[in-house]
Design a protein around this motif. Structure first.
Motif, mmCIF file in Angstrom:
data_model
loop_
_atom_site.group_PDB
_atom_site.id
_atom_site.type_symbol
_atom_site.label_atom_id
_atom_site.label_comp_id
_atom_site.label_asym_id
_atom_site.label_seq_id
_atom_site.Cartn_x
_atom_site.Cartn_y
_atom_site.Cartn_z
ATOM 1 N N ALA A 55 0.831 -1.203 0.000
ATOM 2 C CA ALA A 55 0.000 0.000 0.000
ATOM 3 C C ALA A 55 0.872 1.263 0.000
ATOM 4 O O ALA A 55 0.576 2.244 -0.691
ATOM 5 N N TRP A 56 1.949 1.200 0.797
ATOM 6 C CA TRP A 56 2.892 2.340 0.863
ATOM 7 C C TRP A 56 3.550 2.561 -0.492
ATOM 8 O O TRP A 56 3.647 3.683 -0.983
ATOM 9 N N GLU A 57 4.018 1.472 -1.135
ATOM 10 C CA GLU A 57 4.664 1.566 -2.449
ATOM 11 C C GLU A 57 3.691 2.062 -3.512
ATOM 12 O O GLU A 57 4.058 2.862 -4.383
ATOM 13 N N ALA A 58 2.447 1.593 -3.452
ATOM 14 C CA ALA A 58 1.459 2.017 -4.440
ATOM 15 C C ALA A 58 1.160 3.512 -4.311
ATOM 16 O O ALA A 58 1.044 4.229 -5.316
ATOM 17 N N LEU A 59 1.018 3.983 -3.070
ATOM 18 C CA LEU A 59 0.756 5.406 -2.861
ATOM 19 C C LEU A 59 1.941 6.244 -3.336
ATOM 20 O O LEU A 59 1.759 7.272 -3.985
ATOM 21 N N ARG A 60 3.124 5.775 -3.015
ATOM 22 C CA ARG A 60 4.314 6.512 -3.440
ATOM 23 C C ARG A 60 4.407 6.587 -4.963
ATOM 24 O O ARG A 60 4.698 7.639 -5.531
ATOM 25 N N ALA A 61 4.153 5.455 -5.633
ATOM 26 C CA ALA A 61 4.225 5.426 -7.099
ATOM 27 C C ALA A 61 3.185 6.326 -7.748
ATOM 28 O O ALA A 61 3.375 6.798 -8.874
ATOM 29 N N SER A 62 2.086 6.570 -7.033
ATOM 30 C CA SER A 62 1.037 7.426 -7.594
ATOM 31 C C SER A 62 1.367 8.910 -7.482
ATOM 32 O O SER A 62 0.663 9.745 -8.052
ATOM 33 N N ILE A 63 2.441 9.231 -6.773
ATOM 34 C CA ILE A 63 2.800 10.636 -6.532
ATOM 35 C C ILE A 63 4.218 10.972 -6.987
ATOM 36 O O ILE A 63 4.456 12.020 -7.589
ATOM 37 N N VAL A 64 5.174 10.071 -6.701
ATOM 38 C CA VAL A 64 6.595 10.361 -6.905
ATOM 39 C C VAL A 64 7.096 9.750 -8.213
ATOM 40 O O VAL A 64 6.987 8.536 -8.411
ATOM 41 N N PRO A 65 7.639 10.540 -9.133
ATOM 42 C CA PRO A 65 8.216 10.003 -10.372
ATOM 43 C C PRO A 65 9.376 9.056 -10.055
ATOM 44 O O PRO A 65 10.098 9.251 -9.070
ATOM 45 N N PRO A 66 9.601 8.033 -10.865
ATOM 46 C CA PRO A 66 10.567 6.982 -10.518
ATOM 47 C C PRO A 66 12.004 7.247 -10.945
ATOM 48 O O PRO A 66 12.875 6.429 -10.672
ATOM 49 N N TYR A 67 12.272 8.348 -11.621
ATOM 50 C CA TYR A 67 13.594 8.547 -12.206
ATOM 51 C C TYR A 67 14.641 8.919 -11.159
ATOM 52 O O TYR A 67 14.370 9.660 -10.221
ATOM 53 N N ASP A 68 15.843 8.431 -11.366
ATOM 54 C CA ASP A 68 16.973 8.703 -10.488
ATOM 55 C C ASP A 68 17.366 10.173 -10.626
ATOM 56 O O ASP A 68 17.664 10.644 -11.727
ATOM 57 N N VAL A 69 17.374 10.883 -9.522
ATOM 58 C CA VAL A 69 17.689 12.314 -9.538
ATOM 59 C C VAL A 69 19.084 12.570 -10.098
ATOM 60 O O VAL A 69 19.323 13.545 -10.822
ATOM 61 N N SER A 70 20.031 11.684 -9.779
ATOM 62 C CA SER A 70 21.401 11.902 -10.225
ATOM 63 C C SER A 70 21.601 11.629 -11.711
ATOM 64 O O SER A 70 22.535 12.129 -12.322
ATOM 65 N N LYS A 71 20.695 10.863 -12.311
ATOM 66 C CA LYS A 71 20.845 10.496 -13.722
ATOM 67 C C LYS A 71 20.013 11.368 -14.653
ATOM 68 O O LYS A 71 20.299 11.447 -15.849
ATOM 69 N N PHE A 72 18.986 12.013 -14.162
ATOM 70 C CA PHE A 72 18.096 12.771 -15.022
ATOM 71 C C PHE A 72 17.868 14.194 -14.501
ATOM 72 O O PHE A 72 16.724 14.631 -14.340
#
Length: 500
Positions: free
Chosen positions: A379-396
């Motif tokens: 549930a925590w991962e699903a909520l996070r995925a619905s809000i936070v983009p998955p891209y690595d900050v250092s790479k993009f």
């Protein structure tokens, strides 16, 4: 120079002296940014060669409406100049074209080892099966066949320093061997009325018989470019400081300076604020799927000024009522994040905003249910995925950017065809990425210019294009030079070429 070559040159000079418009062939034409600029400067767009099907359709429908021959995609590697002239009724090849514009894609021939481009031209059989060199060879083949009075080649600034090669300099060497006077520089589109800080390499060449010098257009606008643009220019120019170029004459021209006394550059807000606002996506009225251009959205005001007026009233591309390609991507996860971002924020800032929004969502959920979601649970991962983009900050770090309303936009790329995060609208109330028409505005395409296909192909065409207002500025300088050359030519009879 052969008698045949000289006769072709003199025939074209006589034609221009009679008052005829210079005829342009646009190679690697895309949807027609260069063509549009040259047409606005008084040139005739006689023909184009473009491999991409949708871009070729756009070019044909805008410059030769009703003639399907001009809307066909053509591969320059298997379309000879003679075949093109025959298919489009251009007449004899050597007399058909006065100016060639365009430029082979830099990546297509930049990594041919350390071989000079002159060697590729002199020994084409050695590169016959090398696709990286083939497009460059075909471009030169078209120059040899059509014998234009003038050339314009456009490319990325890295053409001055691509894998240790200065492709622009080497191209000038090849053109000099063919009887041209050539020079190149770096121009920024924002200095020429384009609401975008787009840096381009511009190379111009003229037949040596014209007895002219290469010149570049003076800026009409001013903006202090961000440090990144200055740094990129320094990297591009690095090879010019090397001993092997510094110790001999080269063809680079220092670009005409833009000074603070000029009118301010056109900003993103100036370019877009007269277009219809878009908020339907925020209330569930936008669905996933292809975006087509079959619905006209009316302009909110009938009295545009300045840049907006030019975009609506560009001669031959007028748009009086509204626009039909004001469509955006379906990005429901990110709309609230777009609203939260500040002007100028890039991906690291966006990611930080998203993490804060996720914490706020956890707090709100705990307040409603009386219990917290266990960290790392489904549930925590699903909520996070619905809000936070998955891209690595250092790479993009540069993947996202929210435009600043009081500055020209940053460079639009062909990657717009895949996503539009590089140009998030500055208006937080609209909370979205830019539309197809807004991207076209930022490139200075008039509202009456039509893009073939659906949203993704249109974005790609726009991102690949040369800004028409930059093209017009260069075209006006070429027109001025050609007119001066024609006036200064001696009244030598055409038949005199036979005696040379």
């Amino acid at each position: 120079m052969s008698i045949f070559d000289r006769r072709a040159v003199l025939t074209k000079i006589e034609r221009l002296r009679s008052g005829a418009s210079p005829r342009v062939l646009d190679l690697f034409a895309g949807c027609g940014g260069l063509s549009l600029g040259f047409r606005a400067a008084g040139f005739e767009i006689a023909a184009a060669v473009e491999f991409d099907r949708e871009a070729a359709r756009s070019h044909g429908e805008n410059f030769h409406p009703g003639d399907p021959r001009h809307a066909l995609a053509r591969d320059i590697t298997n379309t000879s100049p003679e075949q093109l002239a025959r298919e489009l009724d251009l007449g004899p090849v050597s007399a058909a074209i006065d100016v060639i514009v365009g430029g082979p894609p830099c990546q297509a021939f930049a990594r041919v080892g350390r071989s000079k481009l002159r060697e590729i031209d002199e020994h084409p059989e050695a590169f016959m099966h090398d696709p990286r060199a083939q497009l460059y060879l075909e471009y030169l083949h078209y120059v040899d066949a059509f014998r234009p009075l003038a050339l314009l080649m456009e490319n990325v600034p890295d053409a001055l320093n691509h894998g240790g090669q200065n492709i622009a300099e080497e191209t000038c060497e090849v053109l000099r061997d063919k009887g041209y006077i050539a020079g190149y520089t770096l121009l920024n589109a924002s200095f020429y009325g384009v609401p975008q800080m787009r840096e381009r390499m511009i190379l111009i060449a003229y037949r040596e018989e014209l007895d002219v010098e290469v010149e570049f257009p003076a800026p009409t606008h001013f903006v202090k470019l961000p440090p990144g643009y200055t740094g990129s220019r320094q990297v591009a120019l690095k090879l010019l400081s090397k001993a092997h170029l510094a110790d001999r004459a080269h063809s680079y021209h220092t670009p005409p300076a833009a000074n603070p006394g000029l009118p301010s550059a056109v900003t993103a807000a100036t370019a877009l604020s007269d277009l219809p606002k878009m908020t339907d996506h925020l209330v569930g009225k936008l669905k996933r799927g292809a975006r087509r251009f079959d619905e006209i959205q009316r302009y909110p005001t009938s009295k545009p000024v300045g840049f907006a007026k030019l975009m609506r009233e560009w001669p031959g591309f007028e748009s009086r009522v509204g626009i039909s390609d004001h469509v955006i991507r379906y990005l429901p996860r990110d709309w609230k994040l777009f609203a939260r971002m500040n002007a100028g924020d890039q991906y690291p800032e966006a990611h930080a905003h998203a993490l804060k929004m996720f914490d706020e969502a956890l707090t709100e959920l705990r307040s409603k249910t009386g219990s917290a979601i266990r960290s790392g649970s489904k549930a925590w991962e699903a909520l996070r995925a619905s809000i936070v983009p998955p891209y690595d900050v250092s790479k993009f770090p540069n993947k996202w950017r929210k435009m600043e309303p009081d500055l020209p936009a940053r460079t639009l790329m062909a990657h717009l065809g895949k996503d539009s995060y590089s140009h998030i609208h500055y208006d937080s109330a609209q909370a979205r990425t830019i539309s197809v028409r807004e991207a076209a505005r930022l490139q200075s395409f008039p509202d009456g210019f039509k893009f073939a296909g659906t949203m993704n192909p249109a974005f790609k065409q726009i991102g690949n294009a040369v800004p028409p207002l930059l093209a017009r500025a260069v075209a006006l300088k070429i027109q001025e030079t050609l007119e001066r050359a024609v006036r200064n030519q001696l009244d030598e009879p055409i038949g005199a070429a036979a005696a040379v």
